[in-house]
Design a protein around this motif. Structure first.
Motif: not given
Length: 442
Positions: A51, A35, A407, A396, A54, A19-20, A16, A400-403
């Motif tokens: 995030g 971010w 989500y 992963s 997250a 931040y994600q 992981t 998670n938070f995918e940039w």
């Protein structure tokens, strides 16, 4: 169907990034990263996600480590949030941040797992971005100072170190294409960032050697090596150009070969190299990490900035619309083996996004199972062909938070309900358990 057996020393892990998954962006002294700032920019992130919560691993790390243990993982690759350790980017150390990662490592060790720490997975302290970020040479030295603190404070707890994750994304997605933080679109900034990221890596490895830690240290790249669209010489040249500008600007300096001539002479791109920089960047490492998701194809096009363009491909795609090309991984493994002269390789990320749904308490992500199995078979083939592939980390562990996609995309082998933070092991997670135990045929 065949039984594919890996050596007992082969390391199976999950991965992981801070931040994600962590959340808790304002707790215990942490200050904003690029971010946090980028997520506030209207339209930057799908659905306006961020995030800030997250998957709440900052508070739920014990639960998550228990799930990893249940699935038989032998290692967890996580990243350390620079703004937790040094909220101002440099100077004062935040003991609460150090304690969190110590506790995480101790929890992993208590379950018999290795702690694999990435020093930088994109969350640059915003205060350093205000001073130019990776376009500023001083950021490289600030990173080395931060790395030294991590080595000193966490050296007894971390089993394996990775300096940077995917500097391609930091430099190009962040400064050229504007898709990632800080969201700039300036070619000169991007190429300055390439060099300063390379320099940051080298400086941080030098600090590691000075301290004398015996654990292995390396870097993770996401090599992009698209195949030529046709047998035409120009398309082969396009493929070489694409690999040079996206991958070899990082890999070649690491190996002491300098910046590739296809970039500096053919494309006439310059980098802000100063005396002794290239020697610093080429400080010897113990392994190299490879992140692989897909392979594309390119054709020569002199109208494009780098003289190539992507062309359509025929393969099935994941939920990210990325083509599924397992054999591309084999090509890259042999390429890395050749370029590094047999340096140990770890696949530090591999996986796919799928449109996962919960049905009667289960997630039947068989497409992901198929994707992973195809890539496991390629890993074994590469080993049999002499590549020193030493381990594999699935991306992963958690959804998670995918940039920039927020989500909306799920990569995990464990499903996360973002409303309740409930974790549900997917079929792919149970399949990973069988693979690691040696009782999965594919």
């Amino acid at each position: 169907m065949q039984k594919v057996v890996f050596d007992k020393e082969f390391l199976w892990g999950c991965a992981t990034a801070s931040y994600q998954v962590e959340g808790a962006v304002e707790e215990h002294g942490r200050k904003p990263s690029i971010w946090d700032t980028f997520c506030e920019k209207p339209g930057a992130i799908l659905n306006g996600n961020d995030g800030s919560v997250a998957t709440d691993q900052y508070h739920r790390y014990k639960e998550d480590v228990s799930l990893m243990d249940e699935l038989g993982f032998q290692a967890y690759r996580f990243s350390i949030a620079w703004p937790r350790i040094m909220p101002e980017g440099k100077g004062k150390v935040n003991e609460a941040g150090v304690s969190y990662y110590r506790n995480l490592c101790e929890e992993l060790h208590a379950k018999g797992m290795k702690a694999v720490a990435t020093l930088y997975h994109w969350d640059l302290p915003q205060i350093l971005q205000d001073e130019g970020g990776w376009t500023n040479r001083e950021t490289s030295y600030a990173f080395a100072a931060y790395a030294k603190v991590c080595y000193e404070q966490l050296g007894a707890y971390v089993d394996q170190w990775i300096t940077l994750n995917e500097p391609f994304c930091s430099a190009y997605l962040g400064y050229l294409y504007g898709e990632h933080a800080p969201g700039h679109t300036n070619a000169r900034e991007a190429f300055d960032a390439v060099h300063h990221l390379n320099l940051a890596h080298g400086l941080s490895v030098k600090e590691f050697r000075k301290i004398g830690l015996s654990t292995p240290i390396g870097i993770t790249l996401n090599p992009i090596a698209p195949r030529p669209a046709t047998r035409k010489p120009k398309d082969r040249k396009a493929s070489e150009l694409a690999r040079a500008i996206t991958t070899e600007v990082f890999l070649h300096p690491l190996m002491g070969k300098g910046y590739p001539s296809l970039v500096t002479e053919t494309l006439k791109i310059t980098f802000p190299v100063q005396a002794n920089d290239m020697d610093i960047i080429a400080e010897p490492i113990d392994f190299i990490g490879l992140n692989y998701y897909n392979e594309g194809a390119v054709a020569y096009d002199e109208e494009e900035p780098f003289a190539y363009r992507e062309v359509p491909v025929w393969q099935r795609t994941t939920d990210m619309n990325w083509p599924i090309v397992p054999y591309g991984l084999l090509r890259l493994l042999h390429y890395f083996d050749d370029e590094t002269q047999g340096l140990p390789i770890y696949i530090t990320e591999n996986g796919c996004a799928a449109n996962d749904v919960v049905e009667e308490g289960r997630v039947h992500d068989l497409m992901r199972c198929d994707y992973l199995n195809q890539h496991f078979a390629i890993c074994k083939q590469a080993i049999d062909e002499g590549v020193k592939l030493k381990g594999y980390f699935v991306w992963s562990f958690l959804d998670n938070f995918e940039w920039a996609f927020g989500y909306s995309k799920r990569f995990g082998v464990v499903y996360v309900d973002y409303e309740t933070q409930e974790r549900i092991i997917k079929d792919s997670g149970y399949m990973m358990r069988d693979v690691i135990s040696g009782y999965c045929e594919f």
